[in-house]
Design a protein around this motif. Structure first.
Motif, mmCIF file in Angstrom:
data_model
loop_
_atom_site.group_PDB
_atom_site.id
_atom_site.type_symbol
_atom_site.label_atom_id
_atom_site.label_comp_id
_atom_site.label_asym_id
_atom_site.label_seq_id
_atom_site.Cartn_x
_atom_site.Cartn_y
_atom_site.Cartn_z
ATOM 1 N N ASP A 157 39.194 34.617 37.371
ATOM 2 C CA ASP A 157 39.753 35.162 38.614
ATOM 3 C C ASP A 157 41.020 34.412 39.025
ATOM 4 O O ASP A 157 42.014 35.015 39.426
ATOM 5 C CB ASP A 157 38.708 35.105 39.739
ATOM 6 C CG ASP A 157 37.617 36.147 39.574
ATOM 7 O OD1 ASP A 157 37.798 37.086 38.772
ATOM 8 O OD2 ASP A 157 36.563 36.015 40.259
ATOM 9 N N ARG A 158 41.015 33.072 38.923
ATOM 10 C CA ARG A 158 42.205 32.279 39.255
ATOM 11 C C ARG A 158 43.347 32.615 38.313
ATOM 12 O O ARG A 158 44.502 32.731 38.739
ATOM 13 C CB ARG A 158 41.884 30.794 39.181
ATOM 14 C CG ARG A 158 41.300 30.274 40.463
ATOM 15 C CD ARG A 158 41.231 28.750 40.467
ATOM 16 N NE ARG A 158 39.937 28.393 41.039
ATOM 17 C CZ ARG A 158 38.894 27.930 40.361
ATOM 18 N NH1 ARG A 158 38.985 27.725 39.082
ATOM 19 N NH2 ARG A 158 37.782 27.658 40.965
ATOM 20 N N THR A 202 29.850 32.598 32.459
ATOM 21 C CA THR A 202 29.133 31.872 33.496
ATOM 22 C C THR A 202 29.908 31.996 34.806
ATOM 23 O O THR A 202 31.037 32.494 34.838
ATOM 24 C CB THR A 202 28.994 30.395 33.129
ATOM 25 O OG1 THR A 202 30.302 29.820 33.055
ATOM 26 C CG2 THR A 202 28.267 30.213 31.807
ATOM 27 N N LYS A 203 29.301 31.521 35.871
ATOM 28 C CA LYS A 203 29.954 31.585 37.166
ATOM 29 C C LYS A 203 31.271 30.815 37.160
ATOM 30 O O LYS A 203 32.289 31.269 37.675
ATOM 31 C CB LYS A 203 29.019 31.025 38.235
ATOM 32 C CG LYS A 203 29.436 31.296 39.638
ATOM 33 C CD LYS A 203 28.395 30.732 40.578
ATOM 34 C CE LYS A 203 28.090 31.712 41.675
ATOM 35 N NZ LYS A 203 27.081 31.208 42.606
ATOM 36 N N ARG A 204 31.264 29.635 36.548
ATOM 37 C CA ARG A 204 32.485 28.815 36.469
ATOM 38 C C ARG A 204 33.572 29.541 35.673
ATOM 39 O O ARG A 204 34.735 29.577 36.057
ATOM 40 C CB ARG A 204 32.171 27.465 35.834
ATOM 41 C CG ARG A 204 33.431 26.648 35.555
ATOM 42 C CD ARG A 204 33.097 25.344 34.886
ATOM 43 N NE ARG A 204 32.911 24.356 35.942
ATOM 44 C CZ ARG A 204 32.401 23.164 35.754
ATOM 45 N NH1 ARG A 204 31.983 22.801 34.558
ATOM 46 N NH2 ARG A 204 32.301 22.317 36.744
ATOM 47 N N GLU A 205 33.177 30.123 34.523
ATOM 48 C CA GLU A 205 34.147 30.847 33.704
ATOM 49 C C GLU A 205 34.715 32.061 34.447
ATOM 50 O O GLU A 205 35.907 32.351 34.365
ATOM 51 C CB GLU A 205 33.511 31.288 32.387
ATOM 52 C CG GLU A 205 33.175 30.133 31.474
ATOM 53 C CD GLU A 205 32.292 30.541 30.304
ATOM 54 O OE1 GLU A 205 32.245 29.775 29.337
ATOM 55 O OE2 GLU A 205 31.662 31.618 30.369
ATOM 56 N N ARG A 206 33.863 32.746 35.204
ATOM 57 C CA ARG A 206 34.330 33.904 35.968
ATOM 58 C C ARG A 206 35.333 33.472 37.032
ATOM 59 O O ARG A 206 36.363 34.114 37.237
ATOM 60 C CB ARG A 206 33.156 34.623 36.619
ATOM 61 C CG ARG A 206 33.577 35.891 37.359
ATOM 62 C CD ARG A 206 32.431 36.546 38.091
ATOM 63 N NE ARG A 206 31.673 35.653 38.939
ATOM 64 C CZ ARG A 206 32.063 35.254 40.168
ATOM 65 N NH1 ARG A 206 33.208 35.644 40.651
ATOM 66 N NH2 ARG A 206 31.298 34.467 40.876
ATOM 67 N N ARG A 207 35.085 32.367 37.696
ATOM 68 C CA ARG A 207 36.031 31.861 38.698
ATOM 69 C C ARG A 207 37.355 31.466 38.052
ATOM 70 O O ARG A 207 38.424 31.710 38.613
ATOM 71 C CB ARG A 207 35.426 30.672 39.438
ATOM 72 C CG ARG A 207 34.332 31.091 40.392
ATOM 73 C CD ARG A 207 33.736 29.918 41.102
ATOM 74 N NE ARG A 207 32.700 30.353 42.027
ATOM 75 C CZ ARG A 207 31.770 29.561 42.516
ATOM 76 N NH1 ARG A 207 31.751 28.274 42.185
ATOM 77 N NH2 ARG A 207 30.878 30.031 43.348
ATOM 78 N N ASP A 208 37.282 30.832 36.880
ATOM 79 C CA ASP A 208 38.515 30.482 36.166
ATOM 80 C C ASP A 208 39.306 31.735 35.789
ATOM 81 O O ASP A 208 40.537 31.759 35.899
ATOM 82 C CB ASP A 208 38.197 29.670 34.909
ATOM 83 C CG ASP A 208 37.690 28.268 35.230
ATOM 84 O OD1 ASP A 208 37.915 27.799 36.369
ATOM 85 O OD2 ASP A 208 37.082 27.650 34.333
ATOM 86 N N GLU A 229 39.701 34.673 46.303
ATOM 87 C CA GLU A 229 38.307 34.613 46.698
ATOM 88 C C GLU A 229 38.239 34.663 48.217
ATOM 89 O O GLU A 229 39.034 34.058 48.896
ATOM 90 C CB GLU A 229 37.659 33.321 46.197
ATOM 91 C CG GLU A 229 37.614 33.250 44.687
ATOM 92 C CD GLU A 229 37.007 31.937 44.223
ATOM 93 O OE1 GLU A 229 36.618 31.124 45.056
ATOM 94 O OE2 GLU A 229 36.928 31.756 42.998
#
Length: 134
Positions: free
Chosen positions: A126-127, A118-124, A133
């Motif tokens: 990336d971090r 999901t978008k949230r998982e992808r951001r996690d 970002e």
């Protein structure tokens, strides 16, 4: 002869395929029936049907919706939505039986969230990997 206000047409023995499939409760709405026709999920006598294509008694209608194929033979023409018992009299259902529970249980299923992140998982992710970002 049909009564006035009866869902059975007496003047012509045909109806639009989207209207008939909705009237016999194969679709919840007429717009869903028309959309299925435009998407190529409805076939009349083996050929892809447009929403306005006419169906007559004896025609075979195949519908692919929700991963299930329904095969029905037009028995009677109706244009208004009717109750389930009357709708069942307007068609002959030749659909294949659903697969047994043993077969369904043996089919692999993807767990929720096991696919694409999901978008949230992808951001996690990336971090975690130190990507910035912009």
């Amino acid at each position: 002869m049909a009564r006035a206000g009866s869902p059975v047409r007496s003047t012509d023995n045909q109806a639009r395929v989207d209207s008939w499939t909705w009237a016999v409760r194969l679709f919840k709405t007429r717009s869903a029936a028309a959309e299925a026709c435009r998407g190529g999920h409805v076939r009349v006598n083996g050929s892809t049907a447009k929403p306005a294509q006419a169906v007559r008694p004896g025609d075979e209608v195949r519908i692919r919706a929700g991963g299930v194929e329904r095969i029905v033979i037009v028995e009677r023409i109706i244009t208004k939505r009717v109750g389930a018992p009357i709708a069942a009299q307007c068609m002959i259902d030749r659909s294949p039986p659903p697969p047994s529970q043993e077969i369904q249980a043996s089919m692999p299923r993807r767990d929720r969230g096991a696919g694409r992140p999901t978008k949230r998982e992808r951001r996690d992710i990336d971090r975690l990997l130190g990507r910035t970002e912009h």
